[in-house]
Structure formats: structure tokens, C-alpha cells
Design an enzyme around this catalytic site. Structure first.
Site, PDB file in Angstrom:
ATOM      1  N   ASP A 430       0.852  -1.186   0.000  1.00 22.37           N
ATOM      2  CA  ASP A 430       0.000   0.000   0.000  1.00 22.37           C
ATOM      3  C   ASP A 430       0.889   1.238   0.000  1.00 22.37           C
ATOM      4  O   ASP A 430       2.112   1.154   0.123  1.00 22.37           O
ATOM      5  CB  ASP A 430      -0.883  -0.053   1.256  1.00 22.37           C
ATOM      6  CG  ASP A 430      -2.002   0.968   1.240  1.00 22.37           C
ATOM      7  OD1 ASP A 430      -2.256   1.573   0.180  1.00 22.37           O
ATOM      8  OD2 ASP A 430      -2.628   1.169   2.298  1.00 22.37           O
ATOM      9  N   GLU A 433       2.552   5.194  -3.998  1.00 22.77           N
ATOM     10  CA  GLU A 433       2.538   6.160  -5.098  1.00 22.77           C
ATOM     11  C   GLU A 433       3.872   6.909  -5.286  1.00 22.77           C
ATOM     12  O   GLU A 433       4.102   7.314  -6.443  1.00 22.77           O
ATOM     13  CB  GLU A 433       1.406   7.171  -4.881  1.00 22.77           C
ATOM     14  CG  GLU A 433       0.017   6.573  -4.966  1.00 22.77           C
ATOM     15  CD  GLU A 433      -0.341   5.683  -3.774  1.00 22.77           C
ATOM     16  OE1 GLU A 433      -1.095   4.724  -3.972  1.00 22.77           O
ATOM     17  OE2 GLU A 433       0.160   5.952  -2.660  1.00 22.77           O
ATOM     18  N   ASP A 567      -9.242   3.456  -1.712  1.00 23.67           N
ATOM     19  CA  ASP A 567     -10.103   3.885  -0.607  1.00 23.67           C
ATOM     20  C   ASP A 567     -11.409   4.490  -1.122  1.00 23.67           C
ATOM     21  O   ASP A 567     -11.586   5.716  -1.145  1.00 23.67           O
ATOM     22  CB  ASP A 567      -9.360   4.890   0.266  1.00 23.67           C
ATOM     23  CG  ASP A 567      -8.121   4.281   0.912  1.00 23.67           C
ATOM     24  OD1 ASP A 567      -7.982   3.052   0.876  1.00 23.67           O
ATOM     25  OD2 ASP A 567      -7.300   5.045   1.447  1.00 23.67           O
TER      26      ASP A 567
END
Length: 864
Positions: A430, A433, A567
Site C-alpha cells: 500500500d 505512489e 479507498d
């Protein structure tokens, strides 16, 4: 006629997050001088080499250096790579512009030994000398699929612009990652990987500069292989690319068949085929961010069983970590021995175990992963050579530089030691980015500072003051030595939802190995981590298929990992849009993908969660997951949700052989597991905007209820016979090959309408509580005859887990000359041929020599 997406009803009112671009965003650079051919156009082994120079306007400087330094001399290289793929690369003659690395951490370019001749290609490249423009034409029907005529070509060091004409109201799909309707209309899509909940129309976690168009029943596609930030504007009659670096490196695809599914094959021939999941990965998964302790996790596992809702995999979010640091355990709430014991019990019960690992490493000299990484010098650097230190869950953090020569060795040790000790079956990566909660290297000089308050815990005034301080420090750090570009604030500001490019991520002035600014490589970070993490798991167990789920992705990520859409929110529009999001990733070559079922942010409701479980049970990757601030949403909490979950998940488990066969086809050919109706039926104009139904493969049609308070659904059915999955009754007989039949289907709260296409044979199993138990039951065939009384299907069988499959079987079934027309079930006795005896309605097994699926076929089912 105008086509309106099925998706949007009061989206802006619910989220308040639709971007408002100016007219300038949509405009083209009409004052740009463009380019002209300068010198000899040379034929090459691959195609053409065309030298270009900037058009002269005397002393006029209009349109020069608009957003960067105009590059005077550029080249166009045209390469006929395959009969269905054309490569057009527009680059600077000096070769100074940054290219996506030719490696697994970027884009592995095809090694072509023999190019096709232009006359054998299905794509024709045509050009005009002055001002230079080009067209790409599909030969078989003379359709122009990419046309830059009278459109400006701008080539500056920090700004590239190119446009193509498309039909008014074109059927464009792709370009992401973004939460939006599947069919793209008048909007701007920004590609800059960003940690943010799934706001509609804003850039989020990944970057996929690829689109498909379906025009007059035929499909073609275009990929811009560029990892820089960009805006892609789709408007009436035009697609415009506005890119803040690199080159214009295009690949065009036009399958001779014109079929969208064949386009998927052609695209994944270039970027790589999706990874093959193991059996267990196709089961039902459950997770929650915010479980207070391991007792709660064990309770959830137990209550699933008590409710008889199948559960295959238990996930644990960052809650298990000590102060949210990777590779650690909360000694009180998630002690190491209990975490190990959880995995052992899951495996004993035939279930599986996945935990989260983030890339950000706590900057603490008592923390061994940080110490080892510092010794190996693997961290991303500041412009002055110091370690870049941002802020994530554990406070101030460093970030592995995946391109550093030591990074693979470093990550291998951390991952292998951790996985070997804990006994998990896979990893969830996770925040890649990469995400950072501050601006710039806010932790410089603050190693060992420990956990920091999260930015959202400050008042608005305090947040503004912090931001002002961080920005001042970032500006003071300056550019890397010798760098002349404006990396922090390029003159063309893409529509990044976070604002400036460095907001909430690694600063664009930070450096990767080889002095590569993060500006040039940002959109590749999660993609690179995906590959390295997968390879670490293979190094740990080199005979078993690894499991990695990523948030950030790039073309080719699907070779290594699966993806979830991030999300989302527990609102009805997000349930509805989850179908479009997943269909996008099927098209992007990430077939193992899904959305957080019942929603991640905010509180779900019984009705919403029930409807979401009904469709979510059939996501290629199916998992319930929610936020620590939201109320509990385990499916056993409401009677209707529990009942709907049992029905839907058991139906999925019944279809597991069919799902597994589809994943094998995806892995071998590149087809999606979920498929939009328009891709299977491109001649049906009424299907172009249908993103509220989906096909599983070619043969199963899902028509979920996606609106609050509804107990019926209007469903579109293409031509042919469509049978109700549950009752086996013929629901629709549509004799048209161009017009859909719209039918209102009853759908009480615990029911999702499912239909099987007439002419299909679906391999099934008897559903049990776990995937392993389900696959241990005998095979069945569900046969739905078409109007000719015929049906066919396919079944792929292997051991369900081996990375290198040494023994597999491919079965192709065909039933013909049977009447009256109807719906039948056939028993398959595994490993024997006598199940094909005429007693079973003249079913015939077709082993077509030389067919595509034959490549994986090693065991002849006709042998004794």
C-alpha cells in the site's frame, strides 16, 4: 445519437469533488509553430526515420518556449513491429529527454528480430511534410484511427502536446487511474499517482496512458509510453495529450478481426500477460483497518464460520505493527507468537493469510530495517545528497530507491525473513505512489524523532503554517546540481488533485540512483516495488505462485501483481462505479482486480452492504474491507446481508473452475476475466455506455441492483438465448444481432440476477466452505443450448499453485444435435473418458490441434 453514462446521479452533490477545469485546459496550442521535415526521409529495417525541425517564423517568437524550452530538432521513428502493432516514436534528436527505463522496473521493450513489412501490416502510416502531421490508418477498412492533421505538435523539455481527431461522441475507454464512467466523455484525466480516496474524476493511485476506441463495431487502441505527469483531454472530436516531460512514444493497435477482445490480446502482447493466481486467491477475502487486537481478528474468522459464509483468506492491516513500522508486531495487541499462531490455524483450516507492508521505512537508528537500508545506501536522496525523509504512518520515514543496485538485495532480506517467520501466503503493498503526509523532506535532521501527529490532527491554521514552513525548506533545497528544469513548479500545471506535484508524495527534486529526479520517475514507483516484491516472494518459494496486491500501478504491472481500486466510499455511486473501475483494469492488463466491498470510508448500511456483497462476490478479486473510523461491516452482522452473501459466494465457488479457466486464458492470451458488454458485442450501439452490467468471461451475465430502494433492475441482453442461472429457465430470446432487448428483472434484496448465454458450457464444482474443499469435489458441466441445440465450453486444470506448471489439462467441450432446446447439467468424472459416453447427450470433447489453448496442453485426456 448522444449516449449518457449509466453511472452518474448526483455524484457532485455526494462527493463535492468534481474538478472544474478552465477553457485553457481544453484548448490546443494554436500559436505553436509546429515542425517540418528537414532532410531525407529514410527507410529503415523497421519502417521509417523522419528528421524534423521547428517551422521558421522569422523573428516571431509566438508559441516558442511556452511551458519549457522548445526543442528545435526532433525525429520520428516508425516501426512496424507486428501485423497489428505500429510503433511511432517522436523524440529529441539529442536524446536528452527522459525515457521510461527499458527494464522490469519500467517498460521491457519488445526484442524484435524481424519487423513486418508495411504491406503486411494492418496499420498504414501516412504523413504530411509541412507542417508535419501524420495519420494511422487501419488498412482493412481504410479507417483513420489516429489523425494529427491541423493539430499542433509541441515539443519542449517540460511540455509536449499532440492531438488526434476522433468522431464526435466517440466511444473511448481507458486512460486512468480515475474514478469515472467506463465510457470517457468530455473531461480531463490527469495521470500523476496520488494517495487520495477515490474522488470522482481526480487522479488517484496509478497511471495508465492507454485507451481503446470502438467505432462502427471495430476496436483499436493507443498507448503513450510515458511515465511523466500528463493531462489527457477527451472532448468532442478530439483527444489531446499535454505531458510535462519525456517523449511522445506511441504504440497503435488494430487487430485484423476488429474485435475488442483481440485488441486486449495485442495490447498485452506488448506490456505482458496478467499473472496467474493460485486456486486460493479466487476465494472470498476479508480485512479491516482498525481491528483493535488479534482477538478481534480471530473472532471475525469464527463468526464467518458460525454464519456459514465462506471465508478463504484473512487479512491484517497495519494494526498488527508496532508503531506502524514494517516487519514488527504490536507486543500487546498483536504479539508475534499469536500472529504466527493465527497463520498456523488458518492453514490447518484450509484458509490463507495476508498482511500489509508499506514502502516507507521508519527513520530510527534503533530500527533494524532502517539501519540495514542506511548501511546499503538504498534510500531516495535529496538534491544535496542527503536522505529524503518524508512522513508516513510511523512518523518520519525514508523510502527505498528501487532503482538502486542494492535495493533488490535489501528488500529480499526484509521480505523473505519476515514472510518466512510469519508464514503468510501473500503481501499487500500500500501507500506506494509513494505517499507522504508532508511536503518535501520534512524529516531532514530529525532521525529518531519517533511518531509524529498526523497532519489532519492539526487545526487548519496549524496545517497552513506547517505547509508554509515545509514549502520554504523545499524551495531552499533547490534543484539537483546541473538541473535546469523547474521540477517543483513546471509552467504547465497538470490538474493534480493535490495541487503542486510534490504535495503528499516524494518531492519532484528528490533523486533516484543515477541522478534521476523523482519528477521523471514518479509514476513508476509502485510498479517497480510490485516487481521487486514479487521476485522476493519467488526467491523465498520458487515453486509457488506469489501473491502481491498493489495500490499503485503502470502498464505491465499486471504481470506481477493484482490491484484493488483503493479507498472508496460506502455510498451508492461508488458501488455503481466499481464495475467501471474493474473493467478499466481488465483492459489495462490487471485481470486480478477488485474494489473494497461495502465501501472503505464512511458507514455502510444493511441494504448497501447487501447489494455490494451480491456483486462483489463476483469481482475477480473479492474482498470486504473498511476503515477504522467506520462502523463494522462484516457480512454476518445483518440477516439479509448474511443470506445474500451465502448465496452469492457459494455461487462464485460453484463457478470456480470457470473463473480459473478464465484466469488461465487471461494469463496466456491477455483477455479480461470481467468483460464489458460492448467488448463482446461491439456491433450493439446501445451497449456503448453500459457500465452497470458485466460479463464474466463470455458466458455469464451479471445484472446487479445498484440503486437504493430498488427491487428490480433493467437489464440489457444482446442477441441469443439467455437462461436464468438459478432456475435454468429461458429468460430472453433475442433474435437481433444489432439491437439489445431490455428486460426488467425481479431482484429482491438477497438476489442478484445471473444469466448464462445460450450455447455455453460452464464447468462447475459443488461449493464448500473453502476453495480447497470446493476443488476436491467432482466436476460438473452446466450446459445451456443455443437456438441450434448446440453448446461449447472449456475447462483448464492444473495443480492450482505451481509457478511453473509441469502438468495440465485443457478440455474443450461441444454438444450438438440435441433437441428440444433446453438447459442441462452433465456430470464429469475427473480423469476418465467414459463421461463422454453417448448417454450424456452426445457431448464431444474437441482437442483442436494447433488451437491457441493447446499450447498449455500436456496430458491427453483420451489416453488411458
Amino acid at each position: 445519437m448522444a449516449k449518457v453514462s449509466f453511472i452518474f446521479v448526483a455524484i457532485a452533490l455526494i462527493t463535492g469533488n468534481v474538478l472544474c477545469q478552465t477553457d485553457a485546459t481544453y484548448a490546443v496550442s494554436s500559436s505553436a509553430p509546429g515542425y517540418k521535415i528537414d532532410g531525407h526521409v529514410r527507410k529503415t529495417e523497421a519502417g521509417l526515420h523522419i528528421p524534423l525541425t521547428l517551422n521558421s517564423r522569422g523573428n516571431k517568437k509566438t508559441g516558442i518556449d511556452t511551458f519549457g524550452k522548445t526543442i528545435k530538432d526532433i525525429t520520428v521513428d516508425v516501426e512496424y513491429e507486428t501485423e497489428e502493432r505500429l510503433h511511432v516514436k517522436i523524440s529529441d534528436k539529442a536524446k536528452k529527454q527522459y525515457l521510461v527505463p527499458d527494464s522490469p522496473l519500467g517498460f521491457e521493450r519488445p526484442q524484435i528480430k524481424h519487423y513486418v513489412s508495411p504491406k503486411h501490416s494492418n496499420l498504414d502510416f501516412q504523413y504530411t511534410a509541412k507542417p508535419f502531421s501524420f495519420k494511422v490508418v487501419r488498412k482493412d477498412d481504410k479507417t483513420t484511427i489516429f489523425d494529427t492533421t491541423n493539430m499542433p505538435l509541441v515539443f519542449e523539455d517540460q511540455y509536449l502536446e499532440l492531438s488526434t481527431k476522433v468522431p464526435e461522441d466517440a466511444n473511448i475507454y481507458g486512460i486512468g487511474e480515475v474514478t469515472a464512467p467506463f465510457r470517457r466523455t468530455h473531461n480531463v484525466t490527469t495521470l500523476w499517482a496520488r494517495d487520495n480516496p477515490d474522488d470522482f474524476y481526480r487522479n488517484i493511485y496509478g497511471a495508465h496512458p492507454y485507451y481503446q476506441e470502438v467505432r462502427d463495431g471495430k476496436a483499436h487502441g493507443a498507448l503513450l509510453m510515458n511515465a511523466h505527469g500528463m493531462d489527457v483531454i477527451t472532448t468532442e472530436g478530439r483527444i489531446t495529450y499535454k505531458v510535462i516531460g519525456g517523449i511522445l512514444d506511441f504504440y497503435f493497435f488494430a487487430p485484423k478481426s476488429g474485435k475488442p477482445n483481440d485488441l486486449s490480446i495485442a495490447y498485452t502482447d506488448l506490456i505482458g500477460k496478467p499473472m496467474m493466481p493460485s486456486h486460493w486467491m479466487l476465494g472470498w477475502h476479508h480485512c479491516r483497518y482498525g481491528y483493535p487486537n488479534i482477538d478481534k481478528v480471530e473472532t471475525v474468522k469464527r463468526k464467518y464460520k458460525e454464519a456459514n459464509i465462506p471465508l478463504q483468506t484473512v487479512w491484517v492491516d497495519i494494526d498488527y505493527m508496532e508503531e506502524t513500522k514494517d516487519f514488527t508486531f504490536d507486543k500487546v495487541n498483536f504479539p508475534q507468537d499469536r500472529m504466527i499462531g493465527l497463520g498456523e490455524q488458518l492453514h490447518k483450516d484450509g484458509q490463507n493469510y495476508v498482511v500489509m507492508v508499506d514502502p516507507a521505512i521508519s527513520a530510527n537508528t534503533t530500527y533494524e530495517p532502517y539501519v540495514r537500508g542506511t548501511e546499503m545506501d538504498v534510500w531516495i536522496k535529496n538534491a544535496d545528497g542527503s536522505d529524503f525523509i518524508g512522513s508516513v504512518w510511523p512518523g518520519f520515514t525514508t523510502f527505498p530507491d528501487w532503482w538502486h543496485p542494492n535495493a533488490t538485495k535489501y528488500w529480499n532480506k526484509e521480505i523473505i525473513d519476515f514472510v518466512d517467520m510469519l508464514g503468510v501466503d501473500g503481501l499487500w503493498i500500500d501507500m506506494n505512489e509513494p505517499a507522504s503526509f508532508c511536503l518535501g523532506s520534512c524529516g531532514s535532521g530529525k532521525v529518531d524523532a519517533g511518531n509524529q501527529p498526523y497532519r489532519w490532527t492539526y487545526t487548519e491554521e496549524e496545517q497552513a503554517a506547517n505547509h508554509t514552513r515545509w514549502e520554504k525548506e523545499l524551495k531552499a533545497m533547490g534543484n539537483p546540481p546541473g538541473e535546469e528544469r523547474n521540477l517543483l513548479y513546471p509552467k504547465y500545471a497538470i490538474n493534480n488533485g493535490a495541487g503542486n506535484l510534490s504535495e503528499f508524495t516524494v518531492a519532484t527534486t528528490a533523486l533516484h540512483y543515477g541522478n534521476i529526479p523523482h519528477y521523471d520517475i514518479h509514476n513508476l514507483y509502485g510498479h517497480a516495488e510490485s516487481h521487486i516484491t514479487r521476485q522476493a516472494l519467488i526467491k523465498h518459494k520458487n515453486k509457488i505462485r506469489p501473491f502481491v496486491l498493489t495500490r499503485s500501478s503502470f502498464p505491465g504491472s499486471g504481470k506481477s501483481v493484482g490491484h484493488w481500486t483503493g479507498d472508496n466510499h460506502s455510498f451508492w455511486p461508488y458501488l455503481k462505479n466499481s464495475i467501471a473501475n474493474i473493467l478499466n483494469f481488465q483492459m489495462f492488463g490487471v485481470s486480478y482486480s477488485g474494489a473494497d466491498v461495502c465501501g472503505f470510508n464512511s458507514d455502510t448500511t444493511e441494504e448497501l452492504c447487501t447489494r455490494w456483497m451480491e456483486i462483489g462476490a463476483f469481482y475477480p478479486f473479492a474482498r470486504n474491507h473498511n476503515n477504522n473510523a467506520a462502523k463494522d461491516q462484516e457480512p454476518y452482522l445483518w440477516e439479509s446481508t448474511a443470506e445474500a452473501s451465502r448465496i452469492a459466494i457459494n455461487t462464485r465457488y460453484e463457478m470456480l473452475p470457470y473463473f480459473y479457466t478464465l484466469f488461465e486464458e487471461s494469463n496466456r492470451l491477455g483477455l479480461g476475466v470481467w468483460r464489458p458488454l460492448i467488448f463482446e458485442y461491439p456491433a450493439y450501439e446501445e451497449l456503448v455506455s453500459n457500465d452497470v452490467q458485466t460479463l464474466v468471461g463470455s458466458d455469464i451475465l451479471l445484472s446487479p441492483v445498484l440503486d437504493e430502494g430498488k427491487t428490480s433492475v433493467k437489464a440489457q441482453f444482446p442477441g441469443g438465448q439467455w437462461y436464468d442461472w438459478y432456475t435454468h429457465e429461458l429468460t430472453v430470446d433475442n433474435k437481433s444481432n444489432k439491437k439489445v432487448k431490455t428486460v426488467t428483472l425481479d431482484a429482491p434484496l438477497t438476489h442478484i440476477p445471473i444469466h448464462i448465454r445460450g450455447g455455453a458450457i460452464i464447468p462447475t464444482k459443488t461449493p464448500k466452505y473453502t476453495v480447497g474443499e470446493t476443488f476436491a469435489t467432482p466436476y460438473n458441466l452446466v450446459i445451456a443450448l443455443d437456438k441450434k441445440g448446440q453448446a461449447s465450453g472449456r475447462l483448464y486444470i492444473d495443480d492450482g499453485e505451481s509457478l511453473e506448471v509441469k502438468s495440465s489439462s485443457g478440455y474443450h467441450f461441444h454438444l450438438q444435435e440435441w433437441s428440444p432446446q433446453g438447459f442441462w447439467q452433465v456430470w464429469l468424472q475427473e480423469g476418465r473418458k467414459d463421461w463422454l459416453h453417448h448417454h450424456y447427450w452426445q457431448a464431444r470433447q474437441q482437442v483442436a490441434k494447433g488451437s491457441r489453448w493447446q499450447e498449455d496442453y500436456q496430458i491427453d485426456p483420451w489416453q488411458e
